[in-house]
Design a protein around this motif. Structure first.
Motif, PDB file in Angstrom:
ATOM      1  N   GLY A 210       0.822  -1.202   0.000  1.00 54.12           N
ATOM      2  CA  GLY A 210       0.000   0.000   0.000  1.00 54.12           C
ATOM      3  C   GLY A 210       0.854   1.248   0.000  1.00 54.12           C
ATOM      4  O   GLY A 210       2.054   1.194  -0.306  1.00 54.12           O
ATOM      5  N   SER A 236      -2.698  -1.798  -3.199  1.00 53.68           N
ATOM      6  CA  SER A 236      -3.904  -1.032  -2.894  1.00 53.68           C
ATOM      7  C   SER A 236      -4.024   0.081  -3.932  1.00 53.68           C
ATOM      8  O   SER A 236      -3.063   0.391  -4.645  1.00 53.68           O
ATOM      9  CB  SER A 236      -3.794  -0.399  -1.508  1.00 53.68           C
ATOM     10  N   ALA A 239      -1.459   2.824  -3.406  1.00 56.42           N
ATOM     11  CA  ALA A 239      -0.132   2.626  -4.013  1.00 56.42           C
ATOM     12  C   ALA A 239      -0.177   2.898  -5.516  1.00 56.42           C
ATOM     13  O   ALA A 239       0.769   3.457  -6.083  1.00 56.42           O
ATOM     14  CB  ALA A 239       0.355   1.208  -3.737  1.00 56.42           C
ATOM     15  N   GLN A 250      -3.995  -3.499  -8.922  1.00 52.06           N
ATOM     16  CA  GLN A 250      -4.922  -3.018  -7.877  1.00 52.06           C
ATOM     17  C   GLN A 250      -5.936  -4.079  -7.455  1.00 52.06           C
ATOM     18  O   GLN A 250      -6.592  -4.707  -8.274  1.00 52.06           O
ATOM     19  CB  GLN A 250      -5.683  -1.783  -8.365  1.00 52.06           C
ATOM     20  N   ASN A 288       1.756  -3.664   9.570  1.00 54.30           N
ATOM     21  CA  ASN A 288       1.471  -2.230   9.584  1.00 54.30           C
ATOM     22  C   ASN A 288       2.082  -1.636  10.849  1.00 54.30           C
ATOM     23  O   ASN A 288       2.047  -2.267  11.913  1.00 54.30           O
ATOM     24  CB  ASN A 288      -0.046  -1.992   9.563  1.00 54.30           C
ATOM     25  N   LYS A 289       2.632  -0.439  10.728  1.00 53.11           N
ATOM     26  CA  LYS A 289       3.266   0.134  11.917  1.00 53.11           C
ATOM     27  C   LYS A 289       2.257   0.798  12.858  1.00 53.11           C
ATOM     28  O   LYS A 289       2.596   1.127  13.994  1.00 53.11           O
ATOM     29  CB  LYS A 289       4.404   1.080  11.543  1.00 53.11           C
ATOM     30  N   ASP A 306       7.588  -2.022  11.153  1.00 54.85           N
ATOM     31  CA  ASP A 306       7.980  -1.363   9.909  1.00 54.85           C
ATOM     32  C   ASP A 306       8.142  -2.434   8.829  1.00 54.85           C
ATOM     33  O   ASP A 306       8.955  -3.354   8.992  1.00 54.85           O
ATOM     34  CB  ASP A 306       9.300  -0.612  10.144  1.00 54.85           C
ATOM     35  N   LEU A 307       7.391  -2.296   7.757  1.00 57.16           N
ATOM     36  CA  LEU A 307       7.427  -3.340   6.720  1.00 57.16           C
ATOM     37  C   LEU A 307       8.825  -3.525   6.136  1.00 57.16           C
ATOM     38  O   LEU A 307       9.181  -4.618   5.689  1.00 57.16           O
ATOM     39  CB  LEU A 307       6.386  -3.053   5.630  1.00 57.16           C
TER      40      LEU A 307
HETATM   41  P1  FAD Z   1      -3.334   4.499   3.352  1.00 56.57           P
HETATM   42  O1  FAD Z   1      -4.752   4.489   3.758  1.00 56.57           O
HETATM   43  O2  FAD Z   1      -2.627   5.780   3.267  1.00 56.57           O
HETATM   44  O3  FAD Z   1      -2.568   3.514   4.340  1.00 56.57           O
HETATM   45  C1  FAD Z   1      -1.166   3.374   4.375  1.00 56.57           C
HETATM   46  C2  FAD Z   1      -0.851   2.482   5.559  1.00 56.57           C
HETATM   47  O4  FAD Z   1       0.537   2.198   5.589  1.00 56.57           O
HETATM   48  C3  FAD Z   1      -1.179   3.125   6.927  1.00 56.57           C
HETATM   49  O5  FAD Z   1      -2.039   2.251   7.651  1.00 56.57           O
HETATM   50  C4  FAD Z   1       0.170   3.263   7.619  1.00 56.57           C
HETATM   51  O6  FAD Z   1       0.095   3.029   9.019  1.00 56.57           O
HETATM   52  C5  FAD Z   1       0.969   2.159   6.948  1.00 56.57           C
HETATM   53  N1  FAD Z   1       2.413   2.395   6.910  1.00 56.57           N
HETATM   54  C6  FAD Z   1       3.086   3.521   6.542  1.00 56.57           C
HETATM   55  N2  FAD Z   1       4.412   3.296   6.578  1.00 56.57           N
HETATM   56  C7  FAD Z   1       4.591   2.006   6.981  1.00 56.57           C
HETATM   57  C8  FAD Z   1       5.732   1.189   7.203  1.00 56.57           C
HETATM   58  N3  FAD Z   1       6.979   1.661   6.977  1.00 56.57           N
HETATM   59  N4  FAD Z   1       5.547  -0.071   7.625  1.00 56.57           N
HETATM   60  C9  FAD Z   1       4.306  -0.556   7.853  1.00 56.57           C
HETATM   61  N5  FAD Z   1       3.181   0.167   7.648  1.00 56.57           N
HETATM   62  C10 FAD Z   1       3.322   1.436   7.211  1.00 56.57           C
HETATM   63  N6  FAD Z   1      -8.711   1.189  -2.602  1.00 56.57           N
HETATM   64  C11 FAD Z   1      -8.219  -0.018  -2.918  1.00 56.57           C
HETATM   65  O7  FAD Z   1      -7.201  -0.480  -2.375  1.00 56.57           O
HETATM   66  N7  FAD Z   1      -8.818  -0.747  -3.909  1.00 56.57           N
HETATM   67  C12 FAD Z   1      -9.920  -0.338  -4.562  1.00 56.57           C
HETATM   68  O8  FAD Z   1     -10.405  -1.051  -5.441  1.00 56.57           O
HETATM   69  C13 FAD Z   1     -10.473   0.923  -4.218  1.00 56.57           C
HETATM   70  N8  FAD Z   1     -11.578   1.384  -4.820  1.00 56.57           N
HETATM   71  C14 FAD Z   1     -12.111   2.584  -4.410  1.00 56.57           C
HETATM   72  C15 FAD Z   1     -13.312   3.024  -4.972  1.00 56.57           C
HETATM   73  C16 FAD Z   1     -13.872   4.212  -4.552  1.00 56.57           C
HETATM   74  C17 FAD Z   1     -15.173   4.644  -5.168  1.00 56.57           C
HETATM   75  C18 FAD Z   1     -13.232   4.989  -3.583  1.00 56.57           C
HETATM   76  C19 FAD Z   1     -13.836   6.284  -3.105  1.00 56.57           C
HETATM   77  C20 FAD Z   1     -12.039   4.584  -3.033  1.00 56.57           C
HETATM   78  C21 FAD Z   1     -11.453   3.383  -3.429  1.00 56.57           C
HETATM   79  N9  FAD Z   1     -10.247   2.925  -2.908  1.00 56.57           N
HETATM   80  C22 FAD Z   1      -9.789   1.693  -3.228  1.00 56.57           C
HETATM   81  C23 FAD Z   1      -9.401   3.791  -2.064  1.00 56.57           C
HETATM   82  C24 FAD Z   1      -9.525   3.487  -0.590  1.00 56.57           C
HETATM   83  O9  FAD Z   1     -10.602   4.211  -0.039  1.00 56.57           O
HETATM   84  C25 FAD Z   1      -8.229   3.901   0.152  1.00 56.57           C
HETATM   85  O10 FAD Z   1      -7.970   5.253  -0.103  1.00 56.57           O
HETATM   86  C26 FAD Z   1      -6.999   3.098  -0.244  1.00 56.57           C
HETATM   87  O11 FAD Z   1      -7.289   1.718  -0.181  1.00 56.57           O
HETATM   88  C27 FAD Z   1      -5.864   3.428   0.716  1.00 56.57           C
HETATM   89  O12 FAD Z   1      -4.714   2.767   0.312  1.00 56.57           O
HETATM   90  P2  FAD Z   1      -3.606   2.391   1.367  1.00 56.57           P
HETATM   91  O13 FAD Z   1      -4.175   1.526   2.453  1.00 56.57           O
HETATM   92  O14 FAD Z   1      -2.450   1.861   0.613  1.00 56.57           O
HETATM   93  O15 FAD Z   1      -3.148   3.814   1.935  1.00 56.57           O
END
Ligand code: FAD
Length: 323
Positions: A210, A236, A239, A250, A288-289, A306-307
């Motif tokens: 992600g 995700s 990403a 994705q 996840n951290k 930390d991943l």
């Molecule tokens: P973030 O929410 O920013 O999370 C990042 C995470 O990484 C945090 O929990 C943080 O604690 C952790 N982190 C940071 N650094 C480290 C580290 N060094 N080590 C360990 N952990 C760490 N999303 C999807 O994934 N798929 C979909 O199909 C999808 N469809 C969508 C459709 C709609 C209509 C909408 C509105 C949104 C959609 N989304 C989708 C987006 C979704 O809502 C989120 O915004 C998205 O999934 C967030 O991605 P993320 O978890 O990678 O990022």
């Protein structure tokens, strides 16, 4: 009562997809001792028939034509309907793939039949079949019965076990000539994106990254872990939006729906839209951290850390097990 069942042998770049073998197993179940016929459609595809026999097909019917080299709804539905008219099946099984999702409603419409899509399990009680399918993006499951014949289903990849392959089995595929005509669309060329390794939708192990992966380079340790486990890399939308990787990776509501045996989520917060695509994985490991991250609510195993420290350690440990 024993049924006659047709299943589609689906090819990708000339190779049978695993879901075809799972469809044969599903077909065997609903055939209840009846005959399962696999249908192969394409250009020069007959060579693939043996593998369908080896995974349990009783018969294989092949429809070959130059115009069937690439999938088109018109071409494939003409070919498939010709087999339907010849065989008069009581059941039909497709994979719940991009192709199956496109073709199956067209066939159901032509046959005035109902369609139960995205089936993840089949139960039989006193000769009646109940089909389980996820609803509301996987937040709930419903159990459905069919009240009419032919019974048509699509099965979600990786959920119904294929039969054990019997490599000694062979059979004579039957060729059927079908006049393919009046195609409203013609595929001139298919430009595939360079993809490495295992197909995400059929992978048994997925290591997904992600926004926490922080860069395209940050995906390298995830790729190493996926390689050691013989798995695929996913992502995700966070990403993908950040341009760390291609949208073809994705997973989620607007991405691919996956059900691997093992899903390792690295730096993914666990948004509902992401979980819609992976929460039915058999075992989920989250790294996840943030100990409060939502992803831990669906994880079977959670690692707070930390991943960039945890993932290489896992890779080293799995390498030792593999040796
Ligand atoms: P973030 O929410 O920013 O999370 C990042 C995470 O990484 C945090 O929990 C943080 O604690 C952790 N982190 C940071 N650094 C480290 C580290 N060094 N080590 C360990 N952990 C760490 N999303 C999807 O994934 N798929 C979909 O199909 C999808 N469809 C969508 C459709 C709609 C209509 C909408 C509105 C949104 C959609 N989304 C989708 C987006 C979704 O809502 C989120 O915004 C998205 O999934 C967030 O991605 P993320 O978890 O990678 O990022």
């Amino acid at each position: 009562m024993a049924k006659k069942v047709l299943v589609l042998g689906e090819l990708r770049e000339g190779i049978l997809r695993n879901v075809s073998f799972e469809a044969i197993a599903a077909g065997k179940k609903i055939a209840a001792g009846g005959e399962v016929t696999a249908v192969l459609i394409g250009k020069s595809v007959k060579d693939q028939a043996n593998e369908l026999f080896q995974y349990g097909a009783d018969r294989v019917v092949v429809v070959e034509d130059d115009q069937l080299e690439h999938y088109t709804p018109d071409g494939y539905s003409q070919a498939f309907m010709a087999v339907v008219n010849q065989e008069e099946p009581e059941g039909i099984v497709f994979g719940h793939t991009a192709l199956g999702k496109d073709l199956s409603p067209k066939i159901a419409n032509k046959m005035s039949a109902g369609l139960i899509s995205d089936v993840t399990a089949i139960e039989e009680v006193n000769g009646e079949f109940t089909f389980t399918r996820p609803i509301y993006s996987g937040k709930a499951f419903e159990k459905v019965v069919s009240t009419e014949e032919p019974l048509m289903i699509t099965i979600r990849p990786n959920n119904i076990d294929s039969l054990v392959k019997d490599a000694s089995k062979t059979g004579n595929a039957e060729t059927m000539t079908v006049e393919i005509k009046d195609l409203r669309t013609i595929v001139k060329e298919v430009v595939t994106k360079a993809s490495e390794g295992v197909d995400l939708s059929e992978a048994k192990v997925i290591v997904a990254g992600g926004r926490g992966v922080k860069s395209a380079e940050g995906f390298e340790p995830l790729k190493e872990l996926a390689d050691v486990l013989g798995g695929a890399v996913g992502a995700s939308r966070g990403a993908c939006d950040a341009d760390y990787c291609d949208y073809s990776l994705q997973i989620g509501q607007t991405g691919k729906v996956v059900t691997p045996d093992l899903y390792i989520a690295c730096g993914i917060s666990g948004a509902i839209q992401h979980m819609a695509g992976m929460s039915n994985s058999k075992v989920i490991v989250a790294i996840n951290k943030d100990p409060e991250a939502t992803i831990f609510n669906v994880a079977d195993y959670g690692i707070v850390g930390d991943l960039f420290e945890v993932v290489p350690l896992l890779t080293e440990e799995f390498k030792k097990i593999k040796v």
